[in-house]
Every structure is written in C-alpha cells, then in structure tokens.
Design a protein around this motif. Structure first.
Motif, mmCIF file in Angstrom:
data_model
loop_
_atom_site.group_PDB
_atom_site.id
_atom_site.type_symbol
_atom_site.label_atom_id
_atom_site.label_comp_id
_atom_site.label_asym_id
_atom_site.label_seq_id
_atom_site.Cartn_x
_atom_site.Cartn_y
_atom_site.Cartn_z
ATOM 1 N N MET A 1 5.335 4.338 -2.254
ATOM 2 C CA MET A 1 4.109 3.534 -2.332
ATOM 3 C C MET A 1 3.710 3.081 -0.926
ATOM 4 O O MET A 1 4.555 2.768 -0.104
ATOM 5 C CB MET A 1 4.304 2.283 -3.214
ATOM 6 N N ARG A 2 2.392 3.134 -0.688
ATOM 7 C CA ARG A 2 1.843 2.570 0.559
ATOM 8 C C ARG A 2 1.067 1.304 0.220
ATOM 9 O O ARG A 2 0.347 1.267 -0.775
ATOM 10 C CB ARG A 2 0.917 3.576 1.242
ATOM 11 N N ILE A 3 1.291 0.287 1.054
ATOM 12 C CA ILE A 3 0.595 -0.995 0.876
ATOM 13 C C ILE A 3 -0.113 -1.354 2.170
ATOM 14 O O ILE A 3 0.493 -1.375 3.241
ATOM 15 C CB ILE A 3 1.584 -2.105 0.491
ATOM 16 N N ASP A 4 -1.427 -1.601 2.077
ATOM 17 C CA ASP A 4 -2.205 -2.096 3.219
ATOM 18 C C ASP A 4 -2.752 -3.476 2.880
ATOM 19 O O ASP A 4 -3.165 -3.713 1.749
ATOM 20 C CB ASP A 4 -3.366 -1.151 3.523
ATOM 21 N N ASP A 76 -10.177 7.275 -1.184
ATOM 22 C CA ASP A 76 -10.700 7.341 -2.559
ATOM 23 C C ASP A 76 -9.525 7.346 -3.544
ATOM 24 O O ASP A 76 -8.516 8.025 -3.329
ATOM 25 C CB ASP A 76 -11.535 8.618 -2.753
ATOM 26 N N GLY A 77 -9.673 6.579 -4.610
ATOM 27 C CA GLY A 77 -8.655 6.571 -5.655
ATOM 28 C C GLY A 77 -7.563 5.537 -5.452
ATOM 29 O O GLY A 77 -6.758 5.290 -6.358
ATOM 30 N N ALA A 78 -7.535 4.884 -4.277
ATOM 31 C CA ALA A 78 -6.551 3.813 -4.073
ATOM 32 C C ALA A 78 -6.914 2.622 -4.956
ATOM 33 O O ALA A 78 -8.024 2.545 -5.501
ATOM 34 C CB ALA A 78 -6.523 3.401 -2.598
ATOM 35 N N THR A 100 2.904 1.399 -10.611
ATOM 36 C CA THR A 100 2.745 2.845 -10.850
ATOM 37 C C THR A 100 1.770 3.475 -9.848
ATOM 38 O O THR A 100 1.599 4.695 -9.850
ATOM 39 C CB THR A 100 2.218 3.109 -12.277
ATOM 40 N N ARG A 101 1.106 2.697 -9.042
ATOM 41 C CA ARG A 101 0.066 3.214 -8.145
ATOM 42 C C ARG A 101 0.679 3.762 -6.857
ATOM 43 O O ARG A 101 1.713 3.273 -6.401
ATOM 44 C CB ARG A 101 -0.944 2.116 -7.804
ATOM 45 N N GLU A 102 0.014 4.724 -6.268
ATOM 46 C CA GLU A 102 0.502 5.310 -5.010
ATOM 47 C C GLU A 102 0.113 4.462 -3.802
ATOM 48 O O GLU A 102 0.852 4.409 -2.811
ATOM 49 C CB GLU A 102 -0.050 6.728 -4.856
ATOM 50 N N ALA A 122 -16.852 -1.217 -3.455
ATOM 51 C CA ALA A 122 -15.531 -0.565 -3.483
ATOM 52 C C ALA A 122 -15.285 0.115 -4.831
ATOM 53 O O ALA A 122 -14.667 1.179 -4.905
ATOM 54 C CB ALA A 122 -14.438 -1.601 -3.205
ATOM 55 N N ALA A 123 -15.801 -0.495 -5.907
ATOM 56 C CA ALA A 123 -15.557 0.035 -7.262
ATOM 57 C C ALA A 123 -16.175 1.417 -7.466
ATOM 58 O O ALA A 123 -15.858 2.121 -8.426
ATOM 59 C CB ALA A 123 -16.092 -0.942 -8.293
ATOM 60 N N ARG A 124 -17.063 1.810 -6.526
ATOM 61 C CA ARG A 124 -17.682 3.151 -6.629
ATOM 62 C C ARG A 124 -16.660 4.242 -6.354
ATOM 63 O O ARG A 124 -16.864 5.407 -6.723
ATOM 64 C CB ARG A 124 -18.832 3.268 -5.630
ATOM 65 N N ARG A 125 -15.528 3.918 -5.665
ATOM 66 C CA ARG A 125 -14.549 4.970 -5.321
ATOM 67 C C ARG A 125 -13.107 4.503 -5.430
ATOM 68 O O ARG A 125 -12.187 5.308 -5.228
ATOM 69 C CB ARG A 125 -14.819 5.468 -3.896
#
Ligand code: JFB
Length: 240
Positions: A1-4, A76-78, A100-102, A122-125
């Motif tokens: 997992m990557r966290i920013d 996209d998808g994050a 469960t998220r990447e 942001a919700a667009r992608r």
C-alpha cells in the motif's frame, strides 16, 4: 500500500516515522510520503486560504492549490480520504475497507475546511471518502489522518507481529468491546487477578472473557448491541 498525505503542517505527520507505521515502512509493507500543500502555490505569500463566499467566520482553503496537489499526487483510481467534522463516521469496518486499497491519499484541511469543489472535482477520477473521527471538533485533519492511517496499516498482512490479536479486539467481528486484560504481578496494591485466569481451564477462561465483553458492552456501548457492526472483517489486499 502507498499512502500520501497533503498538509500545510508536514511536521504534524512525523509520528508516521515511529512505531507501527515506521516498522511497516522499514519492512517495505507500505510507502508513505508527506507533501506540503504550499508546494502548489504560486504567489509570494504562498496563499492557501481566502474569505468564505456567503460570509461567516474564518477562512476557507482555496481550491487551486488542492487541485494541483491532487493532480500531482493521486493517480486515477486512488482513494482520497478527506477528514472533516461533516464526514461519515470512521469505524473499524471502514478501516478494514480502506485496508484493501492500493493507494490512499489524505487531504488534511485547516481553517474552516477545504472548498467543497475540491472533493467534487476529485470524485470525477478518484474514490472520495469524507470521514469524521467523532462528534467533536479538531482544528485540522492531521490528527484524524494519523488515526485513520494507524487503524488501517495495522490491518495489513505482516504488519502486526501477532495477527491473532486482531481477532479479539474491541470493535472486532463480533462488534463487542474487548474483555479486561491482566499480567504479572498476580497481586498489586491489594488488587488481585481474577482466579479464573489463573485456572488454566481454557474453556472457563473463554467463557469468562465472552461474558466480560458482553457486560462491558452493555454498560458502556449498548448502541453496539443493536447496530449493524458485525462482519467488518474485509480481507485486505496482499501487500503491494
Ligand atoms: N476528521 C475529523 C474531524 C475534524 C476536522 C477535520 C478536518 C478539518 C479541517 C479544518 N478543520 C477545522 C474545522 C472545520 C470545520 N468546522 C470546525 C472546525 C477540521 C476539523 N474535527 N472533528 C473531527 N472529528
């Protein structure tokens, strides 16, 4: 997992270098990067806030720096996690879902919050989750980000030395509070350890612990007995 994490107070996130998240980073189970929002300002004063449209107290965080920051940091998808007093309640089931998220990107606001168009854009992608730690008011999102990150990271495979401890924790799958725990010495300030725990009778111990969980839950959190909190456990994705 990557966290920013994007924030105007990067030093607030220094605890991520310690203990659990720190060890998970050393093991290569997670990557963590903290970004200063002011990186994406272009004026001499590095302005991130302005007065609210419609009037009212305080200042609102401008959309432009946030838009550029998220364009740069979130693919996209994050999943974008936005701590806010107006968010959905953060709880163990949501922690398991986020585990469960990447990639998780945290947008830590300050002032009276972030211009609402930032989350809408942001919700667009991205998957956008606006979350609240609880019904009290903090001054910004950094404390909430630290709490959410710790709750999520500890669920990742390989992070906790003893994964079995996850099975018996408060707010676990059964939705009840954890039973009381004891260790040596057996007597301390005239207070004893319950005899059943010294009996070696594992069936009796399990029964006592289950009863203590129920008793504590009835006394402190009767709401958990009726809420739909079971089955929070969502198998986290294999480490990236
Ligand atoms: N999660 C969470 C939170 C926050 C929180 C989170 C992010 C921000 C950004 C700015 N503020 C300050 C503020 C904003 C609006 N109204 C009042 C105060 C924040 C508070 N407060 N309480 C919680 N449980």
């Amino acid at each position: 997992m990557r966290i920013d994490v994007v924030t105007v107070f990067p030093d607030y996130l220094r605890p991520l270098e310690l203990s659990l998240p720190g060890r998970a980073r050393e093991k290569g189970l997670i990557e963590v990067e903290v970004h200063d929002l002011r990186t994406w300002t272009h004026d001499v004063h590095r302005t991130v806030d302005d007065a609210p449209y419609g009037g009212g107290a305080g200042m609102v965080m401008k959309p432009e720096p946030w838009g550029e920051a998220l364009d740069a940091v979130a693919p996209d998808g994050a999943t974008l996690v936005v701590p806010t007093p107006a968010g959905e309640p953060f709880h163990q089931r949501l922690a398991a879902e986020l585990a469960t998220r990447e990639q998780l990107v945290f947008a830590c606001g300050r002032y009276e919050g972030i211009d609402a168009r930032v989350a809408a854009d942001a919700a667009r992608r991205l998957e956008v989750r606006e979350v609240s730690l609880g019904d009290y008011v903090l001054n910004g999102g950094e404390v909430a980000a630290l709490a959410v990150i710790e709750a999520v990271v500890r669920l990742l495979p390989g992070v906790l030395g003893n994964a079995a401890s996850l099975a018996e924790e408060s707010h676990g799958e059964d939705g009840l509070l954890e039973y009381p725990v004891f260790t040596r010495p057996v007597a301390w300030r005239d207070l004893a350890v319950p005899d059943v725990l010294l009996s070696g009778d594992h069936a009796r111990i399990a029964s006592w612990r289950a009863e203590e969980s129920r008793r504590r839950t009835v006394a402190r959190r009767p709401d958990l007995l009726t809420a739909d909190v079971g089955g929070w456990r969502i198998e986290p994705a294999a480490p990236a």
